[in-house]
Motif scaffolding. Structure first.
Motif, PDB file in Angstrom:
ATOM      1  N   VAL A   8       1.321 -51.926  24.321  1.00 55.38           N
ATOM      2  CA  VAL A   8       1.467 -52.447  25.561  1.00 55.38           C
ATOM      3  C   VAL A   8       0.601 -51.789  26.572  1.00 55.38           C
ATOM      4  O   VAL A   8       0.245 -50.576  26.217  1.00 55.38           O
ATOM      5  CB  VAL A   8       2.897 -52.272  26.417  1.00 55.38           C
ATOM      6  N   LEU A   9       0.186 -52.123  27.686  1.00 59.46           N
ATOM      7  CA  LEU A   9      -0.759 -51.669  28.684  1.00 59.46           C
ATOM      8  C   LEU A   9      -0.213 -50.187  29.183  1.00 59.46           C
ATOM      9  O   LEU A   9       0.870 -50.108  29.422  1.00 59.46           O
ATOM     10  CB  LEU A   9      -1.193 -52.544  29.667  1.00 59.46           C
ATOM     11  N   GLY A  10      -0.968 -49.344  28.992  1.00 60.16           N
ATOM     12  CA  GLY A  10      -0.562 -47.783  29.366  1.00 60.16           C
ATOM     13  C   GLY A  10       0.129 -46.999  28.260  1.00 60.16           C
ATOM     14  O   GLY A  10       0.523 -45.980  28.272  1.00 60.16           O
ATOM     15  N   GLU A  11       0.347 -47.718  27.118  1.00 58.68           N
ATOM     16  CA  GLU A  11       1.054 -47.070  26.037  1.00 58.68           C
ATOM     17  C   GLU A  11       0.001 -46.139  25.376  1.00 58.68           C
ATOM     18  O   GLU A  11      -1.263 -46.173  25.284  1.00 58.68           O
ATOM     19  CB  GLU A  11       1.512 -48.119  24.737  1.00 58.68           C
ATOM     20  N   HIS A  12       0.455 -44.804  25.014  1.00 56.50           N
ATOM     21  CA  HIS A  12      -0.335 -43.866  24.369  1.00 56.50           C
ATOM     22  C   HIS A  12       0.287 -43.102  23.093  1.00 56.50           C
ATOM     23  O   HIS A  12       1.472 -42.919  23.019  1.00 56.50           O
ATOM     24  CB  HIS A  12      -0.949 -43.005  25.334  1.00 56.50           C
ATOM     25  N   PHE A  13      -0.636 -42.585  22.387  1.00 52.55           N
ATOM     26  CA  PHE A  13      -0.230 -42.008  21.294  1.00 52.55           C
ATOM     27  C   PHE A  13      -1.112 -40.627  20.892  1.00 52.55           C
ATOM     28  O   PHE A  13      -2.253 -40.722  21.207  1.00 52.55           O
ATOM     29  CB  PHE A  13      -0.116 -42.756  20.033  1.00 52.55           C
ATOM     30  N   ARG A  14      -0.309 -39.445  20.461  1.00 50.99           N
ATOM     31  CA  ARG A  14      -0.879 -38.368  20.193  1.00 50.99           C
ATOM     32  C   ARG A  14      -0.411 -37.630  19.175  1.00 50.99           C
ATOM     33  O   ARG A  14       0.925 -37.713  18.929  1.00 50.99           O
ATOM     34  CB  ARG A  14      -1.199 -37.309  21.283  1.00 50.99           C
ATOM     35  N   GLY A  15      -1.109 -36.956  18.352  1.00 49.07           N
ATOM     36  CA  GLY A  15      -0.650 -36.238  17.169  1.00 49.07           C
ATOM     37  C   GLY A  15      -1.556 -35.231  16.534  1.00 49.07           C
ATOM     38  O   GLY A  15      -2.847 -35.205  16.953  1.00 49.07           O
ATOM     39  N   HIS A  16      -1.419 -34.862  15.225  1.00 50.13           N
ATOM     40  CA  HIS A  16      -2.526 -33.881  14.758  1.00 50.13           C
ATOM     41  C   HIS A  16      -2.080 -33.505  13.236  1.00 50.13           C
ATOM     42  O   HIS A  16      -1.232 -33.797  12.894  1.00 50.13           O
ATOM     43  CB  HIS A  16      -2.576 -32.393  15.539  1.00 50.13           C
ATOM     44  N   TRP A  17      -3.132 -33.081  12.635  1.00 51.12           N
ATOM     45  CA  TRP A  17      -3.024 -32.681  11.199  1.00 51.12           C
ATOM     46  C   TRP A  17      -3.386 -31.296  11.007  1.00 51.12           C
ATOM     47  O   TRP A  17      -4.413 -30.656  11.697  1.00 51.12           O
ATOM     48  CB  TRP A  17      -4.152 -33.516  10.696  1.00 51.12           C
ATOM     49  N   ASP A  18      -2.660 -30.512  10.211  1.00 53.86           N
ATOM     50  CA  ASP A  18      -3.070 -29.234   9.814  1.00 53.86           C
ATOM     51  C   ASP A  18      -3.376 -29.217   8.285  1.00 53.86           C
ATOM     52  O   ASP A  18      -2.656 -29.376   7.613  1.00 53.86           O
ATOM     53  CB  ASP A  18      -1.958 -28.162  10.315  1.00 53.86           C
ATOM     54  N   VAL A  19      -4.895 -28.906   8.052  1.00 50.30           N
ATOM     55  CA  VAL A  19      -4.865 -29.401   6.619  1.00 50.30           C
ATOM     56  C   VAL A  19      -5.909 -28.021   6.152  1.00 50.30           C
ATOM     57  O   VAL A  19      -6.782 -27.339   7.260  1.00 50.30           O
ATOM     58  CB  VAL A  19      -5.818 -30.542   6.563  1.00 50.30           C
ATOM     59  N   PRO A  20      -5.766 -27.677   4.993  1.00 44.10           N
ATOM     60  CA  PRO A  20      -6.814 -26.560   4.384  1.00 44.10           C
ATOM     61  C   PRO A  20      -8.367 -27.257   4.164  1.00 44.10           C
ATOM     62  O   PRO A  20      -8.449 -28.422   3.835  1.00 44.10           O
ATOM     63  CB  PRO A  20      -6.261 -26.504   3.047  1.00 44.10           C
ATOM     64  N   PRO A  21      -9.264 -26.398   4.619  1.00 43.75           N
ATOM     65  CA  PRO A  21     -10.733 -26.936   4.459  1.00 43.75           C
ATOM     66  C   PRO A  21     -11.057 -27.257   2.962  1.00 43.75           C
ATOM     67  O   PRO A  21     -10.438 -26.745   2.172  1.00 43.75           O
ATOM     68  CB  PRO A  21     -11.283 -25.931   5.313  1.00 43.75           C
ATOM     69  N   VAL A  22     -11.813 -28.245   2.696  1.00 44.97           N
ATOM     70  CA  VAL A  22     -12.423 -28.521   1.575  1.00 44.97           C
ATOM     71  C   VAL A  22     -12.995 -27.380   0.931  1.00 44.97           C
ATOM     72  O   VAL A  22     -13.634 -26.427   1.593  1.00 44.97           O
ATOM     73  CB  VAL A  22     -13.105 -29.664   1.565  1.00 44.97           C
ATOM     74  N   SER A  23     -13.047 -27.163  -0.298  1.00 38.41           N
ATOM     75  CA  SER A  23     -13.995 -26.226  -0.928  1.00 38.41           C
ATOM     76  C   SER A  23     -15.183 -27.046  -1.721  1.00 38.41           C
ATOM     77  O   SER A  23     -15.197 -28.244  -1.792  1.00 38.41           O
ATOM     78  CB  SER A  23     -13.080 -25.573  -2.192  1.00 38.41           C
TER      79      SER A  23
END
Length: 545
Positions: free
Chosen positions: A118-133
């Motif tokens: 719907v108009l004005g709906e928003h979402f936020r989040g994040h990921w914590d990941v180990p960096p690649v080798s």
């Protein structure tokens, strides 16, 4: 309309007339749980038969907000790895690898219909990941350390890997380790991070089954290990629905510790023709834009176009996606040789099973010229320009090799007298007949994201907004779920009517209103949301795909 109808995908609902137009919305009765085989086929039949505005029953929905579903970050570790190398060729190779992994949900999962935003709906989040080798062999793909089925090398081999510690400095620190570890200082053999996820990413009730926590050899949950923060990087994501007619959302993602950010506009159009739904980018959707804001690739910008997709298997009730046309990757702002990639998805035959084949090239081009704009297929690119080729199955294994005209390494500089149209290349590290793995998608799974608890979310955040619908869907109370869904839709129409009465215009909260360039710009509130997400302490939050 009887032969062909316009629909909104991925949300799947009919591309409606203006909600503010007179006339009631058609509300279809909820027939309960029709099963996976009946959902999309029912939608298609409704699309073909209905001329008015349509509100689908909740039983046809997956309990998942549309804004949360689309984010191109199914492998945030590979997104963050784009800027790891000091070699510009390896950076565009990393971009190509990211493209093949950004939508893993379609490789291992099913076609899914989330809630309409719907108009004005928003979402936020994040990921914590180990960096690649990285292996000591630069032709090999990065070593991923979470949500993969790849086992570590045997302890007897004592394989050497390179773990990139500081992207800003462009330097790498080496450590000799037996197998894969989730911390750079650990010693000895560790168990691989095995994903036990099923083929479908969504369970019987529609909830993701990829909310898995990696376990180390002792069975501990490594997401809660006290040393996690020392070897993890954070990728944040913010998106908002900025238009309802047509449906358009803006998004922004960033990994500041690696100097990588991504932005773009999501809008798609689709046509139902026969037994196939053909999906293409909408007019506002000009592709994905990646900027390197620090580190070895500082100043480089990558533009990634979208291909065309088809949803097949409607009559059989067994849906799968095929991809056609091409994806073009263009790097601008490079300090040396300018690179471009053409990823060509092979059209599927009408007969037999789909093969999901892809081929492509990485080639040089002159930023001052426009001739490369005509190179939209592999066969269009002059052989003398091609520096690498790749092919395979975009649902499984993709291989690559260098060509005779291979790019210089990070320590090799082109002649000052050479023009961009006649670059000087070094001897390739791979022969013209020697292939290496670009990415093996069969071994990778979606990395779960972290989202703030409902009690900390704003009323218009996706999970909070749709919570009443989600709760009832999971309880299989489909009639009540439909009522909750209709209430949200009616509230949107009421708000639109009130704006029209006052002569007011909707103003997005997190993104500037002008999205005509295809690159959304964060507002002060958007930048604040990003900063807050970067600072969130989410160790105790559950993960979700």
């Amino acid at each position: 309309m009887a032969d062909e109808a316009i629909i909104k995908i991925p949300s799947g609902e009919v591309l409606e007339e203006d909600d503010e137009a007179p006339g009631p919305t058609i509300s279809l009765p909820d027939s309960g749980d029709v099963g996976e085989g009946g959902k999309l086929s029912m939608i298609v039949q409704l699309v073909k038969k209905c001329l008015g505005r349509l509100s689908l029953p909740a039983s046809l929905l997956e309990p998942l907000p549309n804004l949360e579903y689309w984010h191109y970050l199914d492998r945030p570790d590979l997104f963050a790895a784009i800027n790891d190398s000091s070699d510009p060729f390896e950076r565009i190779l990393a971009v190509v690898r990211f493209i093949f992994t950004k939508d893993l949900k379609f490789v291992h999962g099913k076609v899914c219909k989330p809630y309409n935003s719907v108009l004005g709906e928003h979402f936020r989040g994040h990921w914590d990941v180990p960096p690649v080798s990285y292996s000591s062999d630069p032709t090999q793909p990065p070593i991923l350390r979470v949500h993969t089925t790849v086992p570590p090398p045997p302890a007897s081999q004592g394989s050497e890997t390179v773990s990139v510690k500081s992207n800003r400095s462009g330097k790498s620190s080496k450590s000799t380790r037996s197998g894969l570890s989730l911390t750079s200082t650990s010693k000895g053999k560790t168990s691989p991070t095995l994903s036990t996820a099923p083929t479908s990413l969504v369970g019987d009730a529609g909830l993701s089954k990829l909310s898995l926590s990696p376990l180390n050899g002792s069975g501990r949950n490594e997401d809660k290990d006290k040393d996690k923060d020392k070897d993890h990087i954070r990728v944040v994501y913010v998106t908002e629905q900025v238009s309802h007619h047509p449906p358009v959302s803006a998004y922004y993602a960033s990994c500041p510790s690696r100097g990588v950010e991504m932005a773009g506009i999501d809008q798609i159009s689709a046509k139902v023709s026969g037994t196939t739904v053909r999906v293409a980018p909408g007019s506002f959707n000009k592709g994905i834009y990646i900027n390197l804001t620090s580190g070895p690739g500082l100043g480089e910008k990558y533009h990634i176009t979208h291909p065309v997709a088809n949803v097949n298997g409607i009559l059989r009730g067994s849906f799968y996606i095929t991809v056609g046309d091409s994806t073009i990757v263009t790097c601008v702002g490079a300090k040396g040789v300018s690179y471009r990639a053409v990823i060509e998805y092979k059209e599927e035959s009408w007969l037999g099973r789909a093969h999901f084949l892809v081929e492509g090239v990485i080639h040089t081009y002159d930023e001052r010229s426009t001739e490369h704009e005509e190179w939209t297929k592999v066969k269009h690119v002059p052989t003398a320009r091609v520096v690498a080729v790749f092919d395979g199955c975009w649902r499984n294994h993709i291989r690559w090799r260098r060509t005779a005209a291979s790019p210089p390494g990070p320590s090799t500089s082109t002649s000052a007298a050479s023009s961009p149209s006649t670059p000087s290349f070094s001897v390739p590290s791979l022969s013209e007949t020697e292939y290496a793995t670009l990415v093996d998608l069969s071994t990778l799974f979606v990395v779960p994201k972290k989202v703030r608890p409902l009690e900390r979310q704003l009323p218009n955040e996706s999970r909070k907004l749709w919570d009443a619908v989600t709760t009832r869907l999971l309880a299989k109370e489909y009639g009540e779920a439909t009522k909750a869904k209709l209430a949200i839709e009616q509230k949107q129409r009421d708000e639109a009517g009130e704006r029209k009465r006052k002569g007011a215009q909707f103003i997005p909260q997190y993104f500037e209103q002008d999205i005509s360039s295809g690159i959304p710009v964060l507002t002060a509130a958007g930048r604040k949301a990003v900063e807050e997400e970067l600072k969130e302490c989410s160790d105790t939050w559950p993960s979700s795909s």
